[in-house]
Design an enzyme around this catalytic site. Structure first.
Site, PDB file in Angstrom:
ATOM      1  N   TYR A   1      -4.318   1.052   3.446  1.00 57.59           N
ATOM      2  CA  TYR A   1      -5.267   0.017   3.041  1.00 57.59           C
ATOM      3  C   TYR A   1      -5.997  -0.547   4.270  1.00 57.59           C
ATOM      4  O   TYR A   1      -7.125  -0.993   4.169  1.00 57.59           O
ATOM      5  CB  TYR A   1      -4.537  -1.157   2.368  1.00 57.59           C
ATOM      6  CG  TYR A   1      -4.136  -0.961   0.918  1.00 57.59           C
ATOM      7  CD1 TYR A   1      -4.223   0.273   0.282  1.00 57.59           C
ATOM      8  CD2 TYR A   1      -3.657  -2.051   0.187  1.00 57.59           C
ATOM      9  CE1 TYR A   1      -3.836   0.417  -1.043  1.00 57.59           C
ATOM     10  CE2 TYR A   1      -3.278  -1.914  -1.137  1.00 57.59           C
ATOM     11  CZ  TYR A   1      -3.361  -0.679  -1.750  1.00 57.59           C
ATOM     12  OH  TYR A   1      -2.976  -0.556  -3.067  1.00 57.59           O
ATOM     13  N   GLY A   2      -5.307  -0.534   5.394  1.00 58.98           N
ATOM     14  CA  GLY A   2      -5.782  -1.254   6.577  1.00 58.98           C
ATOM     15  C   GLY A   2      -7.071  -0.736   7.191  1.00 58.98           C
ATOM     16  O   GLY A   2      -7.693  -1.410   8.009  1.00 58.98           O
TER      17      GLY A   2
ATOM     18  N   CYS B   1       2.517  -5.915  10.098  1.00 62.09           N
ATOM     19  CA  CYS B   1       2.317  -4.958   8.996  1.00 62.09           C
ATOM     20  C   CYS B   1       3.714  -4.606   8.524  1.00 62.09           C
ATOM     21  O   CYS B   1       4.613  -4.368   9.354  1.00 62.09           O
ATOM     22  CB  CYS B   1       1.578  -3.717   9.493  1.00 62.09           C
ATOM     23  SG  CYS B   1       1.642  -2.311   8.346  1.00 62.09           S
ATOM     24  N   THR B   2       3.903  -4.569   7.216  1.00 64.01           N
ATOM     25  CA  THR B   2       5.265  -4.403   6.695  1.00 64.01           C
ATOM     26  C   THR B   2       5.846  -2.999   6.924  1.00 64.01           C
ATOM     27  O   THR B   2       7.037  -2.796   6.748  1.00 64.01           O
ATOM     28  CB  THR B   2       5.306  -4.754   5.196  1.00 64.01           C
ATOM     29  OG1 THR B   2       4.335  -3.945   4.504  1.00 64.01           O
ATOM     30  CG2 THR B   2       5.005  -6.225   4.974  1.00 64.01           C
TER      31      THR B   2
ATOM     32  N   CYS C   1       2.476  -6.903   1.749  1.00 64.66           N
ATOM     33  CA  CYS C   1       1.507  -6.176   2.562  1.00 64.66           C
ATOM     34  C   CYS C   1       0.609  -7.222   3.216  1.00 64.66           C
ATOM     35  O   CYS C   1      -0.042  -8.012   2.514  1.00 64.66           O
ATOM     36  CB  CYS C   1       0.693  -5.265   1.644  1.00 64.66           C
ATOM     37  SG  CYS C   1      -0.662  -4.401   2.450  1.00 64.66           S
ATOM     38  N   ASN C   2       0.596  -7.260   4.536  1.00 66.81           N
ATOM     39  CA  ASN C   2      -0.236  -8.240   5.251  1.00 66.81           C
ATOM     40  C   ASN C   2      -1.713  -8.020   4.946  1.00 66.81           C
ATOM     41  O   ASN C   2      -2.487  -8.964   4.826  1.00 66.81           O
ATOM     42  CB  ASN C   2      -0.028  -8.116   6.766  1.00 66.81           C
ATOM     43  CG  ASN C   2       1.365  -8.503   7.205  1.00 66.81           C
ATOM     44  OD1 ASN C   2       1.593  -9.613   7.664  1.00 66.81           O
ATOM     45  ND2 ASN C   2       2.310  -7.594   7.056  1.00 66.81           N
ATOM     46  N   THR C   3      -2.099  -6.750   4.845  1.00 70.41           N
ATOM     47  CA  THR C   3      -3.501  -6.403   4.629  1.00 70.41           C
ATOM     48  C   THR C   3      -3.968  -6.902   3.262  1.00 70.41           C
ATOM     49  O   THR C   3      -4.998  -7.574   3.149  1.00 70.41           O
ATOM     50  CB  THR C   3      -3.674  -4.867   4.721  1.00 70.41           C
ATOM     51  OG1 THR C   3      -3.067  -4.423   5.940  1.00 70.41           O
ATOM     52  CG2 THR C   3      -5.125  -4.465   4.694  1.00 70.41           C
TER      53      THR C   3
ATOM     54  N   SER D   1       0.822  -1.198   0.000  1.00 70.54           N
ATOM     55  CA  SER D   1       0.000   0.000   0.000  1.00 70.54           C
ATOM     56  C   SER D   1       0.866   1.261   0.000  1.00 70.54           C
ATOM     57  O   SER D   1       0.363   2.351  -0.251  1.00 70.54           O
ATOM     58  CB  SER D   1      -0.877   0.019   1.247  1.00 70.54           C
ATOM     59  OG  SER D   1      -0.052   0.025   2.392  1.00 70.54           O
TER      60      SER D   1
END
Ligand code: DGL
Length: 267
Positions: A52-53, A194-195, A83-85, A21
């Site tokens: 994004y989160g 989260c990155t 991106c984890n999200t 993101s």
């Protein structure tokens, strides 16, 4: 006409696409370069649409599909969703859209944190969307018997990193307030889910103390991508260091400078 071997060999010389993101995924890119220094990378940050989160699932899916398409149009031979999200919202669907393409996502490194010792206390910092997703609930369910897990949504934290603020007093105060309720727990580890957060690692460590181990999933994701490319015969045959091209939906000079700074700084 090229035969299959020639086609694979030509493809192997194409770049690896990485997206996030914003600038956070550079923490994953750094790990990718460590394990595959000879690859060329295109890093796409969508800072214009970040964060994004705190968006809807539908929005994050649309944005992720768009990012994937932009990278594939430039010849990416595989994708790292850094991106984890976006991973929790879209990676499964993306695999369905591009069968055969190596696609690797990132998820909070709960496993090594939960197995670190007998019944540890683990704080997982992530975006609101990541902790709400089914994917995260399933991950938590897998380790719930073995660890005391505290999921902590951190809206507002990635914005500091996007602004290049990695150690100001404001960041310290923000994190201190967020983490204070957990400082009375016998915390063993913090998972940076989260990155963006590895870039605030120093301040987080300062607040939770030196005895708390901090985990993030960047290195595991990079190793997984190397495995996937190797299995597909797509590792670059180049014997010299590869290149990194930064692209960002906020294509300002400051943004691209921040990307370079995050790529080379000591974290
Ligand atoms: N870097 C992203 C992650 O790993 C999310 C930040 C955001 O856009 O909210 O989850």
């Amino acid at each position: 006409m090229e035969n299959t071997d020639q086609l694979t060999e030509r493809k192997a010389r194409q770049p690896v696409g990485v997206f996030d993101s914003g600038v956070g995924g550079i923490s994953v890119l750094r790990e990718l370069i460590k394990v595959m220094p000879n690859e060329d990378y295109i890093y796409l940050g969508d800072s214009k649409n970040a964060p994004y989160g705190t968006k809807s699932l539908e929005q994050v899916r649309e944005l992720s599909f768009h990012n994937a398409q932009v990278l594939l149009e430039q010849g990416a031979k595989g994708l790292v969703v850094a991106c984890n999200t976006a991973t929790s919202a879209a990676v499964r669907l993306m695999r369905g859209m591009y069968p055969g393409l190596p696609i690797v996502g990132i998820e909070p490194a709960l496993k090594p944190a939960a197995l670190q010792k007998e019944h540890p206390h683990v704080l997982v910092m992530a975006t609101p969307m990541t902790v709400q997703q089914e994917k995260f609930r399933q991950l938590m369910a897998r380790y719930e018997d073995r660890a005391q897990i505290y999921p902590l949504p951190c809206p507002g934290l990635m914005e500091f990193v996007e602004a290049g603020d990695l150690e100001s007093e404001r960041l310290y105060d923000f994190l201190r307030e967020l983490l204070t309720p957990y400082l009375t727990k016998p915390l063993d580890s913090v998972v940076l889910g989260c990155t963006h957060y590895p870039f605030a690692r120093k301040v987080i460590q300062q607040i939770v103390g030196e005895n708390v181990t901090i985990f993030d999933g960047g290195a595991g994701t990079a190793r997984e991508m190397r495995r996937r490319l190797a299995a597909a015969g797509l590792l670059s045959p180049s014997e010299t260091a590869g290149t990194v091209t930064f692209e960002n939906s906020l294509a300002t000079e400051e943004e691209l400078e921040l990307c370079q700074r995050l790529l080379h700084m000591d974290i």
